[in-house]
Design a protein around this motif. Sequence first.
Motif, PDB file in Angstrom:
ATOM      1  N   ARG A 182       0.870  -1.184   0.000  1.00 26.97           N
ATOM      2  CA  ARG A 182       0.000   0.000   0.000  1.00 26.97           C
ATOM      3  C   ARG A 182       0.901   1.227   0.000  1.00 26.97           C
ATOM      4  N   ALA A 183       1.452   1.520  -1.146  1.00 22.01           N
ATOM      5  CA  ALA A 183       2.422   2.595  -1.278  1.00 22.01           C
ATOM      6  C   ALA A 183       2.709   2.825  -2.758  1.00 22.01           C
ATOM      7  N   TYR A 184       3.480   3.869  -3.034  1.00 22.25           N
ATOM      8  CA  TYR A 184       4.021   4.084  -4.365  1.00 22.25           C
ATOM      9  C   TYR A 184       5.135   3.063  -4.573  1.00 22.25           C
ATOM     10  N   GLY A 185       5.155   2.450  -5.721  1.00 16.49           N
ATOM     11  CA  GLY A 185       6.242   1.561  -6.126  1.00 16.49           C
ATOM     12  C   GLY A 185       6.725   2.047  -7.479  1.00 16.49           C
ATOM     13  N   GLY A 186       7.926   2.561  -7.536  1.00 23.39           N
ATOM     14  CA  GLY A 186       8.433   3.198  -8.750  1.00 23.39           C
ATOM     15  C   GLY A 186       8.671   2.250  -9.909  1.00 23.39           C
ATOM     16  N   PRO A 187       8.926   2.842 -11.075  1.00 30.23           N
ATOM     17  CA  PRO A 187       9.242   2.052 -12.267  1.00 30.23           C
ATOM     18  C   PRO A 187      10.380   1.066 -11.984  1.00 30.23           C
ATOM     19  N   CYS A 188      10.208  -0.156 -12.485  1.00 30.61           N
ATOM     20  CA  CYS A 188      11.198  -1.209 -12.251  1.00 30.61           C
ATOM     21  C   CYS A 188      11.071  -2.251 -13.373  1.00 30.61           C
ATOM     22  N   PRO A 189      11.190  -1.803 -14.634  1.00 29.74           N
ATOM     23  CA  PRO A 189      10.971  -2.735 -15.744  1.00 29.74           C
ATOM     24  C   PRO A 189      12.126  -3.721 -15.910  1.00 29.74           C
ATOM     25  N   PRO A 190      11.882  -4.811 -16.634  1.00 31.35           N
ATOM     26  CA  PRO A 190      12.993  -5.706 -16.963  1.00 31.35           C
ATOM     27  C   PRO A 190      14.056  -4.912 -17.733  1.00 31.35           C
TER      28      PRO A 190
END
Length: 149
Positions: free
Chosen positions: A91-99
């Motif tokens: 329950r939070a912001y989770g930033g971009p983390c693409p392959p």
Amino acid sequence: MTIAVSSPVFNEDDQIPRRFTCDGVDVSPPLSFTGLPEQTAALAVLVEDPDAPSGTFTHWVMWGIDPGQSGLGEGEVPTSAAQGTNGFGRRAYGGPCPPRGRSHRYIFEVLALSEPLRLAEGASAVDLRRATAGKVLASGRLIGRYQRH
């Protein structure tokens, strides 16, 4: 009606700075929004990656934002707001983390609502979309990109 959504740290279709991703501090970027309808009762924010390998991935679900606010500061979660569960299970912001190797788009969407939402803390993006049906007075979005090397 369209809400203008912007950020002082990246422009439309530009690279999102590393600070706001899983490779950095992983804090939400500052956002500004203008052009809210006068009758806006509450705001909601949704951040999604439509380019994720398994389909659209949710990075942030938040609602209950006071329409008197003209934006969100870096890492800000207003006291009036509630957060839903993102694709990382938090329950939070989770930033971009693409392959690694391919740029992904991240859509920061702001919804102006005609009435406050009655959603339980931890609701999903699907729950938010369902709850906002028929209540969206205006919306706007800012698209950023991120690629891991």
